[in-house]
Design a protein around this motif. Structure first.
Motif, mmCIF file in Angstrom:
data_model
loop_
_atom_site.group_PDB
_atom_site.id
_atom_site.type_symbol
_atom_site.label_atom_id
_atom_site.label_comp_id
_atom_site.label_asym_id
_atom_site.label_seq_id
_atom_site.Cartn_x
_atom_site.Cartn_y
_atom_site.Cartn_z
ATOM 1 N N GLY A 1 39.987 43.132 29.949
ATOM 2 C CA GLY A 1 40.280 44.032 31.055
ATOM 3 C C GLY A 1 40.497 45.428 30.513
ATOM 4 O O GLY A 1 40.257 45.709 29.342
ATOM 5 N N LYS B 1 43.494 37.511 34.784
ATOM 6 C CA LYS B 1 42.068 37.765 34.939
ATOM 7 C C LYS B 1 41.313 36.439 34.968
ATOM 8 O O LYS B 1 41.752 35.438 34.388
ATOM 9 C CB LYS B 1 41.538 38.638 33.796
ATOM 10 C CG LYS B 1 41.725 38.025 32.427
ATOM 11 C CD LYS B 1 41.322 38.995 31.313
ATOM 12 C CE LYS B 1 41.560 38.347 29.951
ATOM 13 N NZ LYS B 1 41.255 39.269 28.830
ATOM 14 N N ALA C 1 41.133 43.564 41.668
ATOM 15 C CA ALA C 1 39.976 44.330 41.197
ATOM 16 C C ALA C 1 38.850 43.381 40.818
ATOM 17 O O ALA C 1 39.087 42.248 40.380
ATOM 18 C CB ALA C 1 40.351 45.202 40.001
ATOM 19 N N ARG D 1 34.892 43.147 38.920
ATOM 20 C CA ARG D 1 33.845 43.762 38.105
ATOM 21 C C ARG D 1 32.599 42.905 38.232
ATOM 22 O O ARG D 1 32.644 41.706 37.998
ATOM 23 C CB ARG D 1 34.265 43.882 36.650
ATOM 24 C CG ARG D 1 33.219 44.556 35.762
ATOM 25 C CD ARG D 1 33.773 44.890 34.391
ATOM 26 N NE ARG D 1 34.156 43.719 33.642
ATOM 27 C CZ ARG D 1 34.959 43.759 32.571
ATOM 28 N NH1 ARG D 1 35.444 44.906 32.154
ATOM 29 N NH2 ARG D 1 35.239 42.656 31.927
ATOM 30 N N LEU E 1 35.253 48.414 37.168
ATOM 31 C CA LEU E 1 36.275 47.807 38.010
ATOM 32 C C LEU E 1 36.310 48.503 39.362
ATOM 33 O O LEU E 1 36.403 49.724 39.437
ATOM 34 C CB LEU E 1 37.651 47.920 37.358
ATOM 35 C CG LEU E 1 38.039 46.910 36.295
ATOM 36 C CD1 LEU E 1 39.484 47.121 35.887
ATOM 37 C CD2 LEU E 1 37.841 45.486 36.786
#
Lengths: 114, 116
Positions: free
Chosen positions: A102, B49, B92, B94, B104
């Motif tokens: 990230g 994530k 978010a 991607r 993002l």
């Protein structure tokens, strides 16, 4: 300490003046991003670099905005002839290029145009 | 264009209540999904994530999120919130275009207020 440093933290400027912000990413990160955040909104993408190459620019980035990352390390974002609508938090983030990561964000520069 | 929707603008809970924050995205291909948190006066921090594999991912501070591909959703959950969870939460996305990644794209955020 996030590892991504932004300077200054706050900037108040008069309409029509030019301003420049600096971002120092985490040293081993080869990607660097600029985002803008206004009240009540999530961060909006502006542009990003891989090393020194600017690979993408958002349509939000008008001709008055320019960003550089000359040596693939720190980056600057300049706004020329500032307008009141430019008032926002400008966020910098960095990451490694491979897929598994990230972004790490800095604390941002809050710009107020009066 | 891809977009991320967070359904709740402001959620107010009492301590020990359970939390679920909704997030939906609009892209049908391969995506990476993230939740970030911003505590008052602090920078954005990664909570968790999802890239691939088990669709139930666990993050820091007891948070978890479930990726449901058929619903284009990635909702954030916590069984029992604390006052210290008071913050703004951003989903978010991607997008992955073959071998390259997009950037993002953030939702507008959900402000969580936890009453002691």
């Amino acid at each position: 300490d996030t590892g991504v440093s932004q300077d200054p933290r706050h900037k108040i400027t008069k309409r029509g003046q030019n301003v420049t912000f600096r971002c120092d990413p985490i040293s081993e990160h080869n990607r660097l991003y600029w985002y803008r955040q206004t009240l009540g909104q999530g961060p909006e993408f502006l542009t990003y670099f891989q090393n020194e190459a600017q690979l993408e620019k958002s349509r939000l980035l008008s001709d008055r905005f320019s960003a550089e990352r000359p040596k693939g390390s720190f980056s600057t974002l300049e706004i020329q002839r500032t307008e009141q609508g430019d008032s926002a938090m400008y966020l910098c983030a960095s990451s490694l290029a491979d897929q598994g990561h990230g972004y790490t964000f800095g604390s941002g520069t809050r710009l107020t145009v009066v | 264009a891809q977009s991320v929707s967070q359904h709740n603008h402001h959620v107010i809970l009492s301590e020990a209540a359970s939390l679920e924050l909704g997030c939906n995205y609009s892209y049908g291909g391969t995506v990476n999904l993230f939740w970030y948190v911003q505590y008052p006066g602090q920078h954005l921090q990664l909570l968790l994530k999802y890239f691939s594999g088990d669709p139930l991912v666990k993050g820091i501070k007891g948070f978890e999120a479930e990726f449901i591909k058929s619903k284009f959703s990635f909702n954030l959950r916590k069984p029992s919130v604390q006052w210290s969870d008071t913050a703004e939460y951003f989903c978010a996305v991607r997008v992955n275009y073959g071998g390259s990644q997009g950037n993002l794209i953030f939702g507008k955020g959900t402000k969580l207020s936890v009453k002691p």
